[in-house]
Design a protein around this motif. Structure first.
Motif, short mmCIF file in Angstrom:
data_model
loop_
_atom_site.label_atom_id
_atom_site.label_comp_id
_atom_site.label_asym_id
_atom_site.label_seq_id
_atom_site.Cartn_x
_atom_site.Cartn_y
_atom_site.Cartn_z
N GLY A 124 0.80 -1.21 0.00
CA GLY A 124 0.00 0.00 0.00
C GLY A 124 0.84 1.27 0.00
O GLY A 124 2.06 1.23 -0.12
N LEU A 125 0.14 2.39 0.13
CA LEU A 125 0.79 3.70 0.14
C LEU A 125 1.28 4.04 1.54
O LEU A 125 0.60 3.77 2.53
CB LEU A 125 -0.20 4.77 -0.33
CG LEU A 125 -0.80 4.58 -1.71
CD1 LEU A 125 -1.89 5.60 -1.97
CD2 LEU A 125 0.29 4.67 -2.78
N TRP A 184 2.96 7.43 3.51
CA TRP A 184 3.44 8.81 3.51
C TRP A 184 4.85 8.85 4.09
O TRP A 184 5.15 8.15 5.07
CB TRP A 184 2.49 9.66 4.35
CG TRP A 184 3.03 11.00 4.70
CD1 TRP A 184 3.07 12.11 3.89
CD2 TRP A 184 3.63 11.39 5.93
NE1 TRP A 184 3.65 13.16 4.56
CE2 TRP A 184 3.99 12.75 5.81
CE3 TRP A 184 3.88 10.73 7.13
CZ2 TRP A 184 4.61 13.45 6.85
CZ3 TRP A 184 4.49 11.43 8.17
CH2 TRP A 184 4.85 12.77 8.03
N TYR A 233 -8.42 7.76 -2.58
CA TYR A 233 -7.62 7.73 -3.80
C TYR A 233 -7.87 6.42 -4.53
O TYR A 233 -7.98 5.36 -3.91
CB TYR A 233 -6.12 7.84 -3.47
CG TYR A 233 -5.79 9.08 -2.67
CD1 TYR A 233 -5.86 9.06 -1.29
CD2 TYR A 233 -5.44 10.26 -3.30
CE1 TYR A 233 -5.60 10.20 -0.54
CE2 TYR A 233 -5.16 11.41 -2.57
CZ TYR A 233 -5.25 11.37 -1.20
OH TYR A 233 -4.99 12.50 -0.46
N GLN A 279 -6.27 3.85 -7.33
CA GLN A 279 -5.01 3.50 -7.99
C GLN A 279 -5.26 2.31 -8.91
O GLN A 279 -5.38 1.16 -8.44
CB GLN A 279 -3.90 3.20 -6.98
CG GLN A 279 -2.55 3.01 -7.68
CD GLN A 279 -1.41 2.75 -6.72
OE1 GLN A 279 -1.59 2.13 -5.69
NE2 GLN A 279 -0.22 3.23 -7.08
N PHE A 286 -7.66 3.70 -1.56
CA PHE A 286 -7.02 3.98 -0.29
C PHE A 286 -7.70 5.18 0.38
O PHE A 286 -7.92 6.21 -0.27
CB PHE A 286 -5.54 4.32 -0.49
CG PHE A 286 -4.72 3.20 -1.06
CD1 PHE A 286 -4.55 3.06 -2.43
CD2 PHE A 286 -4.09 2.30 -0.22
CE1 PHE A 286 -3.79 2.04 -2.97
CE2 PHE A 286 -3.32 1.26 -0.74
CZ PHE A 286 -3.18 1.13 -2.12
N GLN A 341 -7.39 8.11 3.49
CA GLN A 341 -6.27 8.86 4.08
C GLN A 341 -6.81 9.98 4.94
O GLN A 341 -7.81 10.62 4.61
CB GLN A 341 -5.37 9.42 2.97
CG GLN A 341 -4.18 10.25 3.45
CD GLN A 341 -4.34 11.72 3.18
OE1 GLN A 341 -4.77 12.13 2.12
NE2 GLN A 341 -3.98 12.55 4.15
N PHE A 360 0.54 12.30 7.74
CA PHE A 360 -0.53 11.78 6.89
C PHE A 360 -0.57 10.26 7.09
O PHE A 360 0.47 9.61 7.13
CB PHE A 360 -0.27 12.10 5.42
CG PHE A 360 -0.52 13.54 5.04
CD1 PHE A 360 -0.72 14.52 6.00
CD2 PHE A 360 -0.55 13.92 3.71
CE1 PHE A 360 -0.95 15.84 5.64
CE2 PHE A 360 -0.78 15.24 3.35
CZ PHE A 360 -0.98 16.20 4.32
N PHE A 379 -2.39 6.60 5.72
CA PHE A 379 -3.17 5.89 4.71
C PHE A 379 -3.71 4.58 5.28
O PHE A 379 -3.06 3.93 6.11
CB PHE A 379 -2.29 5.53 3.49
CG PHE A 379 -1.94 6.69 2.61
CD1 PHE A 379 -0.75 7.38 2.79
CD2 PHE A 379 -2.79 7.09 1.60
CE1 PHE A 379 -0.42 8.45 1.97
CE2 PHE A 379 -2.48 8.16 0.77
CZ PHE A 379 -1.28 8.84 0.96
N SER A 389 -4.81 0.59 4.42
CA SER A 389 -4.07 -0.47 3.71
C SER A 389 -4.62 -0.73 2.32
O SER A 389 -3.99 -1.43 1.53
CB SER A 389 -4.09 -1.76 4.52
OG SER A 389 -5.42 -2.08 4.88
#
Lengths: 121, 108
Positions: free
Chosen positions: A44-45, A47, B35, B37, B86, B88, B97, B99, B101
């Protein structure tokens, strides 16, 4: 049209250093916070860091604090991430993103295509 | 540190509605962004501040947030909606910040 283009990725060694850059166009760069976000392969993302419009303040993920430095050059519409003491777990695709703090809670409204960093001996 | 919990996957037939959640302690007091993706692409902001859409995002995408759960809903799902999503938030206590999973949406 907003464009963010990252560069500087590649193969790094554990304990080594690398510098990522991001050039922005199509936005008033000096009015935006900017951020780096990474994504490990298949994950995943995450930061990594933020920097305020004028560069006066920076914020970091705990695991990179003291090793990474985010900076910007508003005259050149550019954002940088200096990474030192690299670890294998820093391997990821690193995205540059603009942060729209004109909205209530600063969404990341534009993203670059990313630059791949691989840390391996 | 603040944790956002998302289910790993959601499956939906074309034309139906996909609903995915993002759980967090008192998330209803925060502003949540979502978001999309698609495989091999950079993330794209589809909903910000719980329920607003950036220009160019179809009205089929909507969000809500209350209590311990924020929700992203995609109405009249299309094949092109197949992606990871996602959530956030901005954790203002430390300016980090965070996010979730991610939830992978599969269009059957």
């Amino acid at each position: 049209e907003v464009q963010l283009v990252e560069s500087g990725g590649g193969l790094g060694r554990p304990g080594g250093s690398m510098r990522l850059s991001c050039v922005a166009s199509g936005l008033n760069f000096n009015t935006y916070w900017m951020a780096w976000v990474r994504q490990s392969p298949g994950k995943g993302l995450e930061w990594v860091a933020n920097i305020k419009e004028d560069g006066s303040d920076q914020f970091y993920l705990d695991s990179v604090k003291g090793r990474f430095i985010i900076s910007r050059d508003n005259a050149k519409n550019s954002l940088h991430l200096h990474m030192s003491n690299l670890r294998v777990e820093d391997t990821a695709l690193y995205y540059c993103a603009s942060v729209d703090c004109a909205q209530t809670s600063c969404p990341l409204d534009h993203w670059g295509p990313g630059t791949l960093v691989t840390v391996s001996s | 540190s603040y944790v956002l919990t998302q289910p790993p996957s959601v499956s939906v037939a074309p034309g139906q509605t996909a609903t995915m959640t993002c759980g967090g302690n008192d998330i209803g007091t925060k502003s949540v962004h979502w978001y999309q993706q698609r495989p091999g692409q950079a993330p794209l902001l589809v909903v910000y501040d719980d329920d607003d859409r950036p220009s160019g995002i179809p009205e089929r995408f909507s969000g809500s947030n209350s209590g311990k759960t924020a929700t992203l809903t995609i109405s009249r799902v299309e094949a092109g909606d197949e992606a990871a999503y996602f959530c956030q938030v901005w954790e203002t206590s430390n300016d980090h910040f965070v996010f979730g999973s991610g939830t992978t949406v599969t269009v059957l």
